[in-house]
Write a protein that holds these residues in place. Structure first.
Motif, PDB file in Angstrom:
ATOM      1  N   VAL A  49      -1.622 -51.371  27.302  1.00 20.16           N
ATOM      2  CA  VAL A  49      -0.403 -50.590  27.093  1.00 20.16           C
ATOM      3  C   VAL A  49      -0.432 -49.964  25.705  1.00 20.16           C
ATOM      4  O   VAL A  49      -0.668 -50.653  24.714  1.00 20.16           O
ATOM      5  N   GLU A  50      -0.152 -48.670  25.629  1.00 21.32           N
ATOM      6  CA  GLU A  50      -0.060 -48.005  24.338  1.00 21.32           C
ATOM      7  C   GLU A  50       1.310 -48.293  23.741  1.00 21.32           C
ATOM      8  O   GLU A  50       2.338 -48.155  24.411  1.00 21.32           O
ATOM      9  N   GLY A  51       1.329 -48.715  22.482  1.00 20.24           N
ATOM     10  CA  GLY A  51       2.599 -49.018  21.844  1.00 20.24           C
ATOM     11  C   GLY A  51       2.454 -49.278  20.363  1.00 20.24           C
ATOM     12  O   GLY A  51       1.365 -49.555  19.868  1.00 20.24           O
ATOM     13  N   ASN A  52       3.568 -49.190  19.671  1.00 19.30           N
ATOM     14  CA  ASN A  52       3.650 -49.383  18.228  1.00 19.30           C
ATOM     15  C   ASN A  52       4.207 -50.775  17.953  1.00 19.30           C
ATOM     16  O   ASN A  52       5.260 -51.140  18.493  1.00 19.30           O
ATOM     17  N   ALA A  53       3.552 -51.551  17.107  1.00 20.34           N
ATOM     18  CA  ALA A  53       3.993 -52.915  16.798  1.00 20.34           C
ATOM     19  C   ALA A  53       5.395 -52.955  16.203  1.00 20.34           C
ATOM     20  O   ALA A  53       6.062 -53.984  16.250  1.00 20.34           O
ATOM     21  N   GLN A  54       5.845 -51.865  15.650  1.00 14.78           N
ATOM     22  CA  GLN A  54       7.184 -51.815  15.043  1.00 14.78           C
ATOM     23  C   GLN A  54       8.271 -51.503  16.063  1.00 14.78           C
ATOM     24  O   GLN A  54       9.449 -51.661  15.765  1.00 14.78           O
ATOM     25  N   SER A  55       7.880 -51.076  17.239  1.00 21.66           N
ATOM     26  CA  SER A  55       8.833 -50.735  18.295  1.00 21.66           C
ATOM     27  C   SER A  55       8.121 -50.908  19.635  1.00 21.66           C
ATOM     28  O   SER A  55       7.756 -49.934  20.289  1.00 21.66           O
ATOM     29  N   LEU A  56       7.916 -52.143  20.017  1.00 19.90           N
ATOM     30  CA  LEU A  56       7.109 -52.452  21.191  1.00 19.90           C
ATOM     31  C   LEU A  56       7.786 -52.000  22.486  1.00 19.90           C
ATOM     32  O   LEU A  56       9.013 -52.122  22.624  1.00 19.90           O
ATOM     33  N   PRO A  57       7.005 -51.500  23.441  1.00 23.22           N
ATOM     34  CA  PRO A  57       7.560 -50.984  24.688  1.00 23.22           C
ATOM     35  C   PRO A  57       7.770 -52.064  25.753  1.00 23.22           C
ATOM     36  O   PRO A  57       7.443 -51.880  26.917  1.00 23.22           O
ATOM     37  N   PHE A  58       8.311 -53.205  25.335  1.00 18.29           N
ATOM     38  CA  PHE A  58       8.514 -54.326  26.245  1.00 18.29           C
ATOM     39  C   PHE A  58       9.953 -54.821  26.130  1.00 18.29           C
ATOM     40  O   PHE A  58      10.580 -54.690  25.084  1.00 18.29           O
ATOM     41  N   GLU A  59      10.436 -55.435  27.205  1.00 16.24           N
ATOM     42  CA  GLU A  59      11.784 -55.988  27.206  1.00 16.24           C
ATOM     43  C   GLU A  59      11.856 -57.232  26.325  1.00 16.24           C
ATOM     44  O   GLU A  59      10.853 -57.899  26.079  1.00 16.24           O
ATOM     45  N   ASP A  60      13.046 -57.548  25.880  1.00 21.50           N
ATOM     46  CA  ASP A  60      13.283 -58.767  25.111  1.00 21.50           C
ATOM     47  C   ASP A  60      12.799 -59.975  25.916  1.00 21.50           C
ATOM     48  O   ASP A  60      12.978 -60.032  27.140  1.00 21.50           O
ATOM     49  N   GLY A  61      12.224 -60.941  25.222  1.00 25.54           N
ATOM     50  CA  GLY A  61      11.831 -62.196  25.863  1.00 25.54           C
ATOM     51  C   GLY A  61      10.776 -62.042  26.943  1.00 25.54           C
ATOM     52  O   GLY A  61      10.826 -62.742  27.948  1.00 25.54           O
ATOM     53  N   SER A  62       9.826 -61.167  26.744  1.00 22.69           N
ATOM     54  CA  SER A  62       8.813 -60.892  27.769  1.00 22.69           C
ATOM     55  C   SER A  62       7.585 -61.795  27.706  1.00 22.69           C
ATOM     56  O   SER A  62       6.882 -61.946  28.695  1.00 22.69           O
ATOM     57  N   PHE A  63       7.306 -62.405  26.549  1.00 14.15           N
ATOM     58  CA  PHE A  63       6.021 -63.074  26.361  1.00 14.15           C
ATOM     59  C   PHE A  63       6.171 -64.505  25.862  1.00 14.15           C
ATOM     60  O   PHE A  63       7.035 -64.811  25.059  1.00 14.15           O
ATOM     61  N   ASP A  64       5.264 -65.362  26.321  1.00 17.22           N
ATOM     62  CA  ASP A  64       5.176 -66.738  25.835  1.00 17.22           C
ATOM     63  C   ASP A  64       4.374 -66.806  24.541  1.00 17.22           C
ATOM     64  O   ASP A  64       4.569 -67.707  23.732  1.00 17.22           O
ATOM     65  N   LEU A  65       3.464 -65.879  24.372  1.00 16.17           N
ATOM     66  CA  LEU A  65       2.561 -65.883  23.226  1.00 16.17           C
ATOM     67  C   LEU A  65       2.353 -64.452  22.749  1.00 16.17           C
ATOM     68  O   LEU A  65       2.153 -63.545  23.555  1.00 16.17           O
ATOM     69  N   TYR A  66       2.407 -64.264  21.440  1.00 13.54           N
ATOM     70  CA  TYR A  66       2.168 -62.964  20.815  1.00 13.54           C
ATOM     71  C   TYR A  66       1.105 -63.182  19.763  1.00 13.54           C
ATOM     72  O   TYR A  66       1.265 -64.019  18.877  1.00 13.54           O
ATOM     73  N   THR A  67       0.000 -62.478  19.876  1.00 13.14           N
ATOM     74  CA  THR A  67      -1.040 -62.560  18.861  1.00 13.14           C
ATOM     75  C   THR A  67      -1.245 -61.180  18.254  1.00 13.14           C
ATOM     76  O   THR A  67      -1.084 -60.164  18.927  1.00 13.14           O
ATOM     77  N   ILE A  68      -1.584 -61.176  16.985  1.00 10.60           N
ATOM     78  CA  ILE A  68      -1.914 -59.939  16.300  1.00 10.60           C
ATOM     79  C   ILE A  68      -3.036 -60.255  15.325  1.00 10.60           C
ATOM     80  O   ILE A  68      -2.983 -61.255  14.615  1.00 10.60           O
ATOM     81  N   ALA A  69      -4.067 -59.429  15.350  1.00 16.02           N
ATOM     82  CA  ALA A  69      -5.219 -59.644  14.479  1.00 16.02           C
ATOM     83  C   ALA A  69      -5.458 -58.387  13.664  1.00 16.02           C
ATOM     84  O   ALA A  69      -5.660 -57.313  14.225  1.00 16.02           O
ATOM     85  N   PHE A  70      -5.409 -58.542  12.364  1.00 12.84           N
ATOM     86  CA  PHE A  70      -5.641 -57.439  11.432  1.00 12.84           C
ATOM     87  C   PHE A  70      -4.710 -56.264  11.715  1.00 12.84           C
ATOM     88  O   PHE A  70      -5.083 -55.117  11.518  1.00 12.84           O
TER      89      PHE A  70
END
Length: 110
Positions: A49-70
């Motif tokens: 999915v194309e998206g900006n980390a500052q304004s993610l294109p997902f609904e609230d409470g969508s994920f159990d785990l969020y990872t970000i690398a660099f």
């Protein structure tokens, strides 16, 4: 070497999100070559999915785990990116960040 393979019977899904569509295209192409099209087309276990980390294109409470690398070093507003990461996590969800930088917040530095 393959580290893990979905049984296609589990409820696990992975969403790869990046602001750069070319990076997503390369990642999807590599995933299809390595795991076959079924992991994306049949099971929907892997999504790009194309998206900006500052304004993610997902609904609230969508994920159990969020990872970000660099990634935090590349956003213009780190606080905004962290707030949005929290927004898309389910209650009790985990945030995992891989960055090679000096941590100035004492509790986090431990």
């Amino acid at each position: 070497q393959e580290r893990a393979k979905s049984s296609r019977r589990d409820e696990v899904s992975v969403t790869v999100c990046d602001i750069n569509p070319e990076m997503l295209r390369v990642g999807e192409s590599r995933a299809r070559a390595r795991y076959g099209p079924g992991v994306m087309d049949d099971s929907r276990a892997l999504n790009f999915v194309e998206g900006n980390a500052q304004s993610l294109p997902f609904e609230d409470g969508s994920f159990d785990l969020y990872t970000i690398a660099f990634g935090l070093r590349n956003v213009t507003d780190v606080d905004m990116a962290l707030r949005d990461a929290l927004r898309v996590l389910k209650p009790g969800g985990r945030f995992m960040c891989l960055e090679f930088s000096h941590v100035t917040n004492a509790p986090l530095a431990q």
